[in-house]
Design a protein around this motif. Sequence first.
Motif, PDB file in Angstrom:
ATOM      1  N   ASP A  13       0.704  -1.014  -0.339  1.00  0.00           N
ATOM      2  CA  ASP A  13      -0.330  -0.029   0.199  1.00  0.00           C
ATOM      3  C   ASP A  13       1.270   1.278   0.014  1.00  0.00           C
ATOM      4  N   HIS A  14       0.068   2.532   0.116  1.00  0.00           N
ATOM      5  CA  HIS A  14       1.021   3.513   0.021  1.00  0.00           C
ATOM      6  C   HIS A  14       0.095   4.467   0.973  1.00  0.00           C
ATOM      7  N   THR A  15       1.212   5.418   1.692  1.00  0.00           N
ATOM      8  CA  THR A  15       0.793   6.526   2.517  1.00  0.00           C
ATOM      9  C   THR A  15       0.734   8.066   2.027  1.00  0.00           C
ATOM     10  N   ALA A  16       0.633   8.677   2.563  1.00  0.00           N
ATOM     11  CA  ALA A  16       0.826  10.534   2.360  1.00  0.00           C
ATOM     12  C   ALA A  16       1.316  10.645   3.656  1.00  0.00           C
ATOM     13  N   TRP A  17       2.512  11.407   3.735  1.00  0.00           N
ATOM     14  CA  TRP A  17       3.438  12.064   5.018  1.00  0.00           C
ATOM     15  C   TRP A  17       3.323  14.448   4.283  1.00  0.00           C
ATOM     16  N   SER A  18       1.803  14.610   4.781  1.00  0.00           N
ATOM     17  CA  SER A  18       1.551  14.902   4.263  1.00  0.00           C
ATOM     18  C   SER A  18       2.030  17.007   5.208  1.00  0.00           C
ATOM     19  N   ARG A  19       2.391  18.007   4.139  1.00  0.00           N
ATOM     20  CA  ARG A  19       3.443  18.587   4.268  1.00  0.00           C
ATOM     21  C   ARG A  19       2.674  19.824   3.792  1.00  0.00           C
ATOM     22  N   PRO A  20       1.565  20.541   3.667  1.00  0.00           N
ATOM     23  CA  PRO A  20       1.008  21.455   2.768  1.00  0.00           C
ATOM     24  C   PRO A  20       1.649  22.967   3.576  1.00  0.00           C
ATOM     25  N   ASP A  21       2.489  23.066   4.424  1.00  0.00           N
ATOM     26  CA  ASP A  21       2.845  24.035   4.195  1.00  0.00           C
ATOM     27  C   ASP A  21       4.543  24.119   3.933  1.00  0.00           C
ATOM     28  N   ALA A  22       4.776  23.213   3.531  1.00  0.00           N
ATOM     29  CA  ALA A  22       6.254  22.922   3.473  1.00  0.00           C
ATOM     30  C   ALA A  22       6.788  23.586   2.226  1.00  0.00           C
ATOM     31  N   VAL A  23       6.626  25.082   2.307  1.00  0.00           N
ATOM     32  CA  VAL A  23       6.964  25.506   0.897  1.00  0.00           C
ATOM     33  C   VAL A  23       8.342  25.433  -0.082  1.00  0.00           C
ATOM     34  N   THR A  24       9.444  24.846   1.025  1.00  0.00           N
ATOM     35  CA  THR A  24      10.749  25.005   0.715  1.00  0.00           C
ATOM     36  C   THR A  24      10.855  23.498   0.738  1.00  0.00           C
ATOM     37  N   LEU A  25       9.971  22.950   0.960  1.00  0.00           N
ATOM     38  CA  LEU A  25      10.115  21.310   0.349  1.00  0.00           C
ATOM     39  C   LEU A  25      10.391  20.953  -0.907  1.00  0.00           C
ATOM     40  N   LYS A  26      11.515  20.159  -1.447  1.00  0.00           N
ATOM     41  CA  LYS A  26      11.393  20.161  -3.507  1.00  0.00           C
ATOM     42  C   LYS A  26      10.019  18.701  -2.752  1.00  0.00           C
ATOM     43  N   GLU A  27       9.577  18.714  -4.128  1.00  0.00           N
ATOM     44  CA  GLU A  27       8.679  17.469  -4.533  1.00  0.00           C
ATOM     45  C   GLU A  27       7.753  17.371  -4.023  1.00  0.00           C
ATOM     46  N   ARG A  28       6.745  17.922  -3.101  1.00  0.00           N
ATOM     47  CA  ARG A  28       5.798  17.525  -2.965  1.00  0.00           C
ATOM     48  C   ARG A  28       4.685  17.502  -4.048  1.00  0.00           C
ATOM     49  N   ILE A  29       3.566  16.606  -4.017  1.00  0.00           N
ATOM     50  CA  ILE A  29       2.780  16.655  -5.126  1.00  0.00           C
ATOM     51  C   ILE A  29       1.327  16.029  -3.970  1.00  0.00           C
ATOM     52  N   ILE A  30       0.246  15.801  -5.492  1.00  0.00           N
ATOM     53  CA  ILE A  30      -0.978  15.775  -4.465  1.00  0.00           C
ATOM     54  C   ILE A  30      -0.927  14.838  -3.950  1.00  0.00           C
ATOM     55  N   GLU A  31      -1.668  13.784  -2.381  1.00  0.00           N
ATOM     56  CA  GLU A  31      -1.797  12.795  -2.296  1.00  0.00           C
ATOM     57  C   GLU A  31      -3.664  12.768  -1.872  1.00  0.00           C
ATOM     58  N   HIS A  32      -3.790  11.315  -1.138  1.00  0.00           N
ATOM     59  CA  HIS A  32      -5.088  11.745  -0.936  1.00  0.00           C
ATOM     60  C   HIS A  32      -4.821  11.370   0.558  1.00  0.00           C
ATOM     61  N   SER A  33      -5.832  12.171   1.083  1.00  0.00           N
ATOM     62  CA  SER A  33      -5.784  11.702   2.021  1.00  0.00           C
ATOM     63  C   SER A  33      -7.471  11.791   3.189  1.00  0.00           C
ATOM     64  N   SER A  34      -7.057  10.673   4.348  1.00  0.00           N
ATOM     65  CA  SER A  34      -8.381  10.011   4.720  1.00  0.00           C
ATOM     66  C   SER A  34      -8.846  11.347   5.517  1.00  0.00           C
ATOM     67  N   ALA A  35      -7.881  12.224   5.864  1.00  0.00           N
ATOM     68  CA  ALA A  35      -7.899  12.488   7.031  1.00  0.00           C
ATOM     69  C   ALA A  35      -8.367  13.803   6.982  1.00  0.00           C
TER      70      ALA A  35
END
Length: 373
Positions: A20-42
């Motif tokens: 399976d795969h899961t998400a490490w949510s970082r919505p406010d980390a604008v200086t982090l490379k390679e952030r993508i849109i991930e599914h989140s059940s919360a």
Amino acid sequence: MMELYIKQISTFGRVLLAGDHTAWSRPDAVTLKERIIEHSSAAIAGNKPITIGQGYSTIVWIPEDSGSWALPLRHERITSWDSPIEKAVGQLKKVCELMPSRPVSVWDSEYGCAPFILKTSEIGADILVRLLSNLCLWGAPPAYEGSARPRKHGAKFKLNEPSTWGEAASVLEVNDPKLGRVKVSLWEDLHFRKAAYRSMSLLRVERLDEHGNLRVLKPLWLAWVGEEMPPLQEVWRLYLRRFTIDHWYRFFKQRLHWTVPKLSTPEQCEHWSDLMPLMTWELWLARDIVADNPLPWQKSMDKLTPGRVAQAMGGVLAVIGTPTLPPKPRGKSLGWPPGKRRSHKNRYPTVKKLLLNHAKNNKNLLNLKHLHS
């Protein structure tokens, strides 16, 4: 490190894997490379179930027939140029190359599609995957009539249209001590339209009440792809063990604090994530040497869960000690050097994979135009 993990598996019988795969949510980390849109059940109520962050794909070994233990063999970040399916296929291939026997792998409905079935055709593993109830499958083609091209597909089998099902090859009813009355129906020789040569067996699992009516409105659709399928009374129970990977995701996010650090680079995130499987395996190996240490409101347990082993690890760590030296006082920091300029970190936009695919297609079109010009 994975070789050491798999050596522990060689002493067991049937090997059951889950992916399976899961998400490490970082919505406010604008200086982090390679952030993508991930599914989140919360997600917030009323919003779409998505978040911005990084995805991690995991292959775990399920060592027991019951309980919540799941032991990760590979836990890796899904890069912006990978998809969850491509990453899972690569991980499954690497794991199966070192397996002592052919494993059974169970997957959620995200992987119940033709691309995953096609890309795993050369991997030495049996696959039990959940299917969405709105999918359409196709039966085996009829015999060649001697004219025109041979047909690839037979009759249509739409999962939410009972009129297209036809007669089941086998039907089984069992009384499960936890689920109650369960009915399992089996159809054979079905395939996806884009994976005509990968035949699979289809199972429909229904929970019934004492009158034979559906106890749960939505049945469970499963597909078996691989070599000889286990008996019908066993194969559907294998999928129930897939949920241990969800327990592990919750455990290492909440108890092992996987998503707590606010790291600056993808490399730092990967190094920190590599510690999660190590800690899980340490808890598994220590389960027989720790003494249960329940809190005042908890009951004693004979078969310890990962959380209860982690709760009792303090006594083990106190006995074995630590190889590190005590910290030394270093005085006051010199601070920022006078006159040195400060610079802001670079900001990176969210990577949208649809745009990447569109750019690849445009690039291919330009190459074709260049060849024909």
